[in-house]
Design a protein around this motif. Sequence first.
Motif, mmCIF file in Angstrom:
data_model
loop_
_atom_site.group_PDB
_atom_site.id
_atom_site.type_symbol
_atom_site.label_atom_id
_atom_site.label_comp_id
_atom_site.label_asym_id
_atom_site.label_seq_id
_atom_site.Cartn_x
_atom_site.Cartn_y
_atom_site.Cartn_z
ATOM 1 N N THR A 47 28.664 8.794 -14.053
ATOM 2 C CA THR A 47 29.441 9.580 -13.879
ATOM 3 C C THR A 47 29.408 10.799 -12.980
ATOM 4 O O THR A 47 29.605 11.848 -13.877
ATOM 5 N N ASN A 103 36.009 9.232 -11.296
ATOM 6 C CA ASN A 103 36.534 8.570 -12.694
ATOM 7 C C ASN A 103 37.573 9.124 -12.539
ATOM 8 O O ASN A 103 37.838 10.050 -12.405
ATOM 9 N N CYS A 113 27.373 9.615 -18.604
ATOM 10 C CA CYS A 113 28.753 8.961 -18.333
ATOM 11 C C CYS A 113 29.716 9.496 -20.307
ATOM 12 O O CYS A 113 28.613 9.439 -20.781
ATOM 13 N N HIS A 144 39.561 6.020 -18.970
ATOM 14 C CA HIS A 144 40.707 5.881 -18.003
ATOM 15 C C HIS A 144 41.828 5.281 -18.122
ATOM 16 O O HIS A 144 41.354 3.793 -18.878
ATOM 17 N N ARG A 151 37.510 1.025 -19.890
ATOM 18 C CA ARG A 151 37.338 2.517 -19.081
ATOM 19 C C ARG A 151 37.355 3.013 -20.005
ATOM 20 O O ARG A 151 38.663 2.899 -20.809
ATOM 21 N N CYS A 205 30.830 2.142 -20.206
ATOM 22 C CA CYS A 205 31.617 0.539 -19.816
ATOM 23 C C CYS A 205 30.899 -0.727 -20.211
ATOM 24 O O CYS A 205 29.709 -1.092 -19.663
#
Length: 386
Positions: free
Chosen positions: A61, A94, A11, A133, A131, A15
């Motif tokens: 991810t 994502n 990732c 994004h 997150r 998170c």
Amino acid sequence: MSGIYIHIPFCKQACHYCDFHFSTSMKKKEEMVLAIAKELQMRKNELENETIETIYFGGGTPSILPISEIRFLIDEVYKNYKVVKNPEITIEANPDDLSNERIIGLSKTKINRLSIGIQSFFEDDLKMMNRAHNSKEAKKCLEVATQYFDNISLDLIYGIPDSSQNGEQAQQMSNEKWIQNIQTALSFGIPHISSYALTVEPKTALNKLIQTGKIAKPKDEVAQEHFAILVEMLETNGFIQYELSNFGKEAFFSKNNSAYWLGKKYIGIGPSAHSYDRFSRSWNVSNNSLYLKAIQENRLPNEIEILSITDRYNEYVMIGLRTIWGVSLHKIENEFGKEYLNYLNKQVQKFINDDLVCIENNILKTTKKGKFLTDGIASDLFFINL
């Protein structure tokens, strides 16, 4: 029919609520892709007489992988396994990875289903959850993705505390804000939504933030309200709640997840991935270095648990109650025996009296009133070996 799950353990950032296995260091990414391909080769005999119906890239991810590596791994599945003509091939993604170019690139591969981790369309929620994004990216990727993919699922989280205030006095996500999240998701014409209450896992950053008073602890009563709103809004818009947290338009149920819930065989490839063959469960080591070392030495880095009849009964009850298919009393008697059926009938009576479950056509299901309490009800129906 069987499935293959491929765990990509990387990732960009962690998170705050996540307790899945991943690394934010990409140093061993190429090495890991080759090891995953090798594990696919090493385990092909496990599904020698099976046909692969679903391939699922999870993580981590997986959308951080270059298109070339995604193609390479799909090709390895096709080389080593018998695959149906039109398999469901899903990749979790994502929004920050889904540029126009990347979406177009994915649409030219065998990937035919996107599972997009939106979680919320509000900036403050995304920042609180850490997150990668932002809200603009969430909306933009859906605008483009819907032009190239028919089969799209998105994730939403409810019961989120408001981090704009400190300590226990902080507000929970309002019903109005949650309704806006759902309305925004529906505005894109998405045919599948997975939605979960924010859960505080022990070893996560979220747990530490709550313990230090920086974020309020999620409240069950707020989550229950949000769940009721979710069910009503999605059912009104033609979605079927085929599993407690999963809603799909007709013909858009996740074949991968449905196979898990219906007890079909699958193998999990990559660090921390789980496999199931109806009578045993195995899981790979949750450590990238140990996984790579074992695969390089031609060893499978997994542990195996043989499931007892009680394990299998308890799992069937737990999963069955969460789904539209319910728990078949015929199956309980035929597969597990009268002792288990008699026990279930005795334990379930109090929930029938409280209108939390019902039995129709010899199928045990939760009622609308009992839906949010499903997991607690199931645990009360578990058979305990004394």
